[in-house]
Design a protein around this motif. Structure first.
Motif, PDB file in Angstrom:
ATOM      1  N   ILE A 106       0.842  -1.205   0.000  1.00 33.12           N
ATOM      2  CA  ILE A 106       0.000   0.000   0.000  1.00 33.12           C
ATOM      3  C   ILE A 106       0.875   1.252   0.000  1.00 33.12           C
ATOM      4  O   ILE A 106       0.618   2.219  -0.737  1.00 33.12           O
ATOM      5  N   ILE A 107       1.916   1.240   0.820  1.00 38.29           N
ATOM      6  CA  ILE A 107       2.804   2.413   0.926  1.00 38.29           C
ATOM      7  C   ILE A 107       3.461   2.712  -0.400  1.00 38.29           C
ATOM      8  O   ILE A 107       3.486   3.873  -0.861  1.00 38.29           O
ATOM      9  N   VAL A 108       3.984   1.679  -1.067  1.00 36.45           N
ATOM     10  CA  VAL A 108       4.672   1.931  -2.337  1.00 36.45           C
ATOM     11  C   VAL A 108       3.686   2.357  -3.422  1.00 36.45           C
ATOM     12  O   VAL A 108       4.006   3.186  -4.289  1.00 36.45           O
ATOM     13  N   VAL A 109       2.453   1.808  -3.363  1.00 40.64           N
ATOM     14  CA  VAL A 109       1.426   2.234  -4.319  1.00 40.64           C
ATOM     15  C   VAL A 109       1.087   3.702  -4.095  1.00 40.64           C
ATOM     16  O   VAL A 109       0.988   4.500  -5.042  1.00 40.64           O
ATOM     17  N   LEU A 110       0.928   4.078  -2.819  1.00 44.65           N
ATOM     18  CA  LEU A 110       0.600   5.476  -2.520  1.00 44.65           C
ATOM     19  C   LEU A 110       1.732   6.415  -2.904  1.00 44.65           C
ATOM     20  O   LEU A 110       1.501   7.509  -3.448  1.00 44.65           O
ATOM     21  N   ILE A 111       2.970   6.006  -2.595  1.00 46.05           N
ATOM     22  CA  ILE A 111       4.116   6.879  -2.931  1.00 46.05           C
ATOM     23  C   ILE A 111       4.191   7.103  -4.426  1.00 46.05           C
ATOM     24  O   ILE A 111       4.319   8.244  -4.909  1.00 46.05           O
ATOM     25  N   SER A 112       4.141   6.015  -5.198  1.00 42.38           N
ATOM     26  CA  SER A 112       4.254   6.151  -6.654  1.00 42.38           C
ATOM     27  C   SER A 112       3.058   6.903  -7.224  1.00 42.38           C
ATOM     28  O   SER A 112       3.201   7.734  -8.148  1.00 42.38           O
TER      29      SER A 112
END
Length: 923
Positions: free
Chosen positions: A814-820
């Motif tokens: 979720i974090i990497v999806v949100l960051i990108s």
């Protein structure tokens, strides 16, 4: 017919001794004539005297140790026969009897058996040897006895020669059930197999597993010990020691062996339960010595002595501890008790036992009860004749009734009636007053089918010749200062269980459990046994159950494993606990934080949509590809934010299949649209003819977006069909089940992410090519930054994702999806929003034309300068530039010294404006 005759030897010891054997008739101890004679073998004396002179001669010696209990069994046989003769059971046929004393010796019993085999009405008691005894008429038709199994084994082998039925009321050795070796043997009691099984059951039920066993060193003792050993092993009971005492009291080593056994008992202080398979006179000697040494144990009595009154009346018997025994089930013996009360009125002429008992009463009557009984037991026949002189006869009514052992009396009477019912069957069509009316072997066949009714209960012999009755479980307890033998329970042979009359009896049974007799302490629930170097399985150490194992009973050999992976147990556990199910729940603080970030992203997308919708006709919006492209990109960002919701909460099949596919297709759609924008920007501001031609060829917005997104759709479709994600239970963390989505195929997952990365890389290249745009229109540079953020985020994601486990694993994605997603959204739209809101003066058509004109002029000049620079280098001269804006006649351009002016290289103002309009229209 060839035959050999044997004369039974009978020698005179002393002419003035009443008990001496001067002829064969003196050998009989009790007799009565009758049409059919039944023999009896009873050990009325416990020991046979052995001569001291040398050499030893083959003379039948006198006996000592008068046994009241066995004497009572002879009286029970006589009483039963007299009762039958006074009834109509045999219809006028009278029964006679000949009873012999075996003195507990096989040798003397064999002599009696030889007389049984002698021919009827023979003047010389001759035993004929024949090849066929079918027509032989022996002295007796059947035999009752003997008292001890060892004697019965020997006698039965001899009686089997003529198949004379032998029915024992007391011999319980298991081997006697073997009809091949003992074809004519029957008994009215169960075999020791049932007794030893009942003993082992009692010991096991009481929680004892470390016991001692003492037995008589004869056939009966050895067989009982062997049978008990098998039953004990089956019930997980260990025998700490086995001791054997000599079978005969006349053995010189007897008292030494008794001392040795007592020392063994004292030494084995963990053994508090002792099983005793011995004759009564052996037990007397053992207990007297045990009382001297203050031995206090629980004693398990066999049926040989469990009801022995002479043992229960030993002084200080209570000091020995608790005595629990097994006795044969009794019936109604009230008529026999009446018979005893009137016994003094009967003549004793044909009953030496009764005559001896009367003399014993005269000699010992002045003594107290126990001393009186000891006096009777210790008198030899020779001493009795000397002591009885000048003594007047005394009769004690109470003594015989007080010494009755009901089980043995009942089984003796039952044996007589079993034989009588068989005789009755033979006498239906025969004249049984004739001694040759039937042969013993015919009576044997009839006996196998006999059913005797006793107290409304039918009793019959099984295929082994045993009569299956139950046992009384007896408890010796002190009542009013003396020991009483009470019935505590009944042991049912068929059910193999104890039956209690009331709760008080059951409580007495449960009280036995308070005594500990174990090699090791009981292992508590949560522990298991660990076998030590001891050869006995009952000696062990108690160790805790390991993790994920449990035990819920005492003394368990092993711990149970928790039955499946959904349960766990700590060390030393008595049960299993359901593992806690963990997943990234909606209520988790971190999940809430991520949801807030996603919600903020959705709100941001909506806000940007509103801003762009309100400024639809402004150059910034148009320069962004128009409202349609912006909406598609914003919608893809919305779906990406929405996909994070499927990573939170309890995983389901739908969530697992939806989340990656939704993210992958949405992100691909977003990157595809940004790729088209990058191509369009590069195409608009490129001055390289070759590059422009190439970009014009590949710039197909709709087909490109559809194709790029369609490929991702195909990848996800194949993934969902062939290796679909599913809900997985992860047990890698102790005490916890992690509910997670298994991607099904890590390869498919990698292909999906790799495809997005490839599109992002292409987009990054094109955006990087167009990074030098107008100062206030730098979208390509922001796209480049957005792609860099995407790459950095996903490069970091791979090792972190691979090394993370637990319920927060979905949070990593979720974090990497949100960051990108935030990175691309911010770099793509926030600079435009900034211009729309805060730089409105630059968001006009004239401002854009001026900016593009300036950029185009510089770009064209740069191209011209580059061209002249190349020419000047080739001539080695410095070039000068004439600004066309300052030239009135149009003579402007580039001039290299020594050469003519190159006109038309620098475009005039109208040419720059034309180029600016073209760039604006293309954007």
């Amino acid at each position: 017919m060839v035959f050999v005759s044997f004369l039974i030897p009978c020698f005179v010891i002393s002419t003035d001794i009443v008990f001496s054997c001067q002829n064969t008739h003196d050998f009989v101890d009790a007799s009565s004539p009758g049409d059919i004679v039944i023999g009896g073998l009873f050990a009325v004396h416990s020991v046979m005297l052995h001569p001291e002179e040398y050499p030893i001669k083959p003379v039948i010696q006198n006996c000592a140790g008068f046994e009241i209990q066995i004497f009572l069994q002879t009286l029970a046989m006589i009483h039963a026969i007299e009762t039958i003769n006074n009834s109509t059971l045999l219809s006028g046929v009278t029964l006679g009897y000949e009873i012999y004393d075996t003195c507990a010796e096989v040798t003397k019993a064999m002599a009696s058996a030889l007389r049984f085999l002698s021919k009827f009405n023979s003047s010389e008691d001759v035993v004929e040897f024949k090849c066929n005894y079918s027509d032989n008429v022996p002295r007796i038709k059947a035999v009752i006895g003997a008292s001890y199994s060892e004697v019965s084994m020997a006698v039965s082998r001899l009686l089997a020669l003529q198949l004379i039925p032998q029915v024992s009321p007391a011999s319980s050795a298991e081997i006697l059930s073997d009809k091949i070796r003992f074809p004519s043997f029957f008994r009215t009691i169960p075999s020791d197999f049932h007794q030893t099984r009942a003993m082992a059951h009692l010991i096991c039920e009481s929680g004892w597993n470390w016991i001692g066993v003492i037995a008589t060193d004869d056939d009966n003792g050895r067989f009982a010990l062997e049978s008990f050993g098998v039953q004990a092993m089956a019930n997980n009971v260990c025998i700490a020691f086995k001791e054997m005492l000599p079978a005969y009291l006349s053995d010189n080593t007897f008292h030494t062996k008794v001392d040795h056994v007592i020392e063994k008992i004292v030494k084995e202080n963990r053994v508090n339960v002792i099983v005793v398979f011995m004759r009564q006179f052996h037990v007397l000697s053992l207990f007297r010595k045990a009382i001297e040494r203050n031995v206090n144990k629980i004693w398990i009595a066999s049926n040989n002595w469990s009801t022995a009154v002479k043992i229960s009346t030993i002084p200080n018997i209570r000091q020995l501890g608790t005595i629990v025994g097994f006795g044969f089930k009794s019936g109604d013996i009230s008529t026999f008790q009446d018979f005893l009360r009137n016994l003094h009125e009967k003549p004793a002429g044909n009953n030496k036992f009764l005559h001896e008992y009367i003399m014993l009463l005269s000699v010992c009557a002045h003594l107290e009860y126990h001393d009186f009984q000891t006096c009777i037991s210790n008198q030899s026949q020779d001493d009795l004749l000397q002591n009885v002189e000048n003594k007047r006869q005394i009769w004690r009514d109470d003594f015989l009734n007080a010494n009755i052992e009901p089980g043995f009396i009942h089984s003796t009477i039952l044996a007589v009636y079993a034989i009588v019912h068989a005789i009755k069957g033979q006498c239906k069509d025969r004249n049984c007053k004739d001694p040759s009316a039937f042969a013993p072997w015919e009576l044997l066949e009839e006996l196998k089918k006999v059913t005797v009714t006793d107290d409304d209960k039918e009793n019959k012999f099984d295929s082994n010749g045993d009569m299956i009755t139950s046992y009384d479980v007896l408890l010796w307890k002190e009542v009013d200062g003396h020991m009483e033998i009470t019935t505590m329970a009944e042991y049912d042979l068929e059910k193999g269980d104890f039956i209690f009359e009331d709760e008080e009896k059951k409580k007495e049974f449960l009280d036995l459990k308070k005594v500990q007799s174990t090699c090791s302490q009981h292992c508590k629930p949560g522990q298991m046994k660990k076998v030590t170097e001891s050869p006995h399985t009952c000696c062990y150490e108690c160790v805790y159950c390991p993790e994920n194992h449990y035990s819920n009973q005492t003394d368990m050999d092993y711990c149970y494993r928790c039955n499946n992976k959904t349960y766990w147990a700590p060390i030393n556990s008595t049960t299993c606990y359901r593992k806690t199910i963990h997943f990234l729940a909606w209520t988790d603080w971190f999940a809430i934080f991520l949801l807030l970030l996603s919600a903020f992203g959705v709100a941001l997308v909506l806000l940007i949509s509103v801003i762009f919708t309100k400024n639809l006709n402004t150059p910034v919006v148009k320069a962004s590809g128009g409202l349609t492209v912006c909406y598609i990109i914003l919608f893809s960002h919305f779906l990406i934010f929405l996909s994070t919701v499927f990573f939170i909460g309890e995983p389901t099949e739908i969530k697992c299949k939806t989340r990656q596919a939704l993210f992958g297709i949405s992100f691909t759609l977003c990157i595809s649209c940004i790729l088209i924008k990058s191509l369009k920007i590069l195409l608009a501001f490129s001055f390289d003819p070759k590059l422009q031609n190439f970009l014009k060829c590949i710039y197909k917005p709709v087909p490109t977006v559809v194709t790029c997104t369609g490929i991702q759709v195909i990848i996800c479709t194949f993934w969902l069909i062939f290796r679909t994600p599913f809900v997985n239970q992860n047990f890698s963390i102790p005490r916890t089940i992690i509910l997670e989505c298994n991607e099904g195929s890590i390869v498919a997952f990698g292909i999906m992410l790799g495809y997005i990365a490839a599109l992002a890389f292409i987009c990054f290249i094109f955006a990087f090519k167009g990074r030098k745009l107008p100062e206030n229109y730098n979208e390509a540079k922001f796209i480049t930054f957005g792609m860099l953020i995407y790459f950095i985020a996903w490069i970091i994601f791979i090792p972190v994702y691979a090394n993370t486990f637990g319920k927060y694993l979905p949070a990593v994605e979720i974090i990497v999806v949100l960051i990108s997603n935030y990175g691309i959204l911010s770099c793509t739209f926030l600079p435009k929003c900034y211009i729309i809101i805060y730089k409105q003066e630059t968001n006009t058509k004239s401002a854009f034309l001026k900016m593009i004109y300036t950029y185009s002029s510089k770009s064209a000049s740069s191209v011209a300068v580059s061209q002249v620079s190349l020419d000047s280098k080739s001539s080695g001269s410095r070039a000068t530039v004439s600004d066309c804006s300052k030239s009135e006649n149009g003579n402007c351009g580039f001039q290299v010294p020594g050469q003519r002016l190159i006109k038309g290289k620098v475009p005039p103002k109208d040419t720059a404006r034309t180029m600016a309009r073209k760039r604006l229209s293309s954007i």
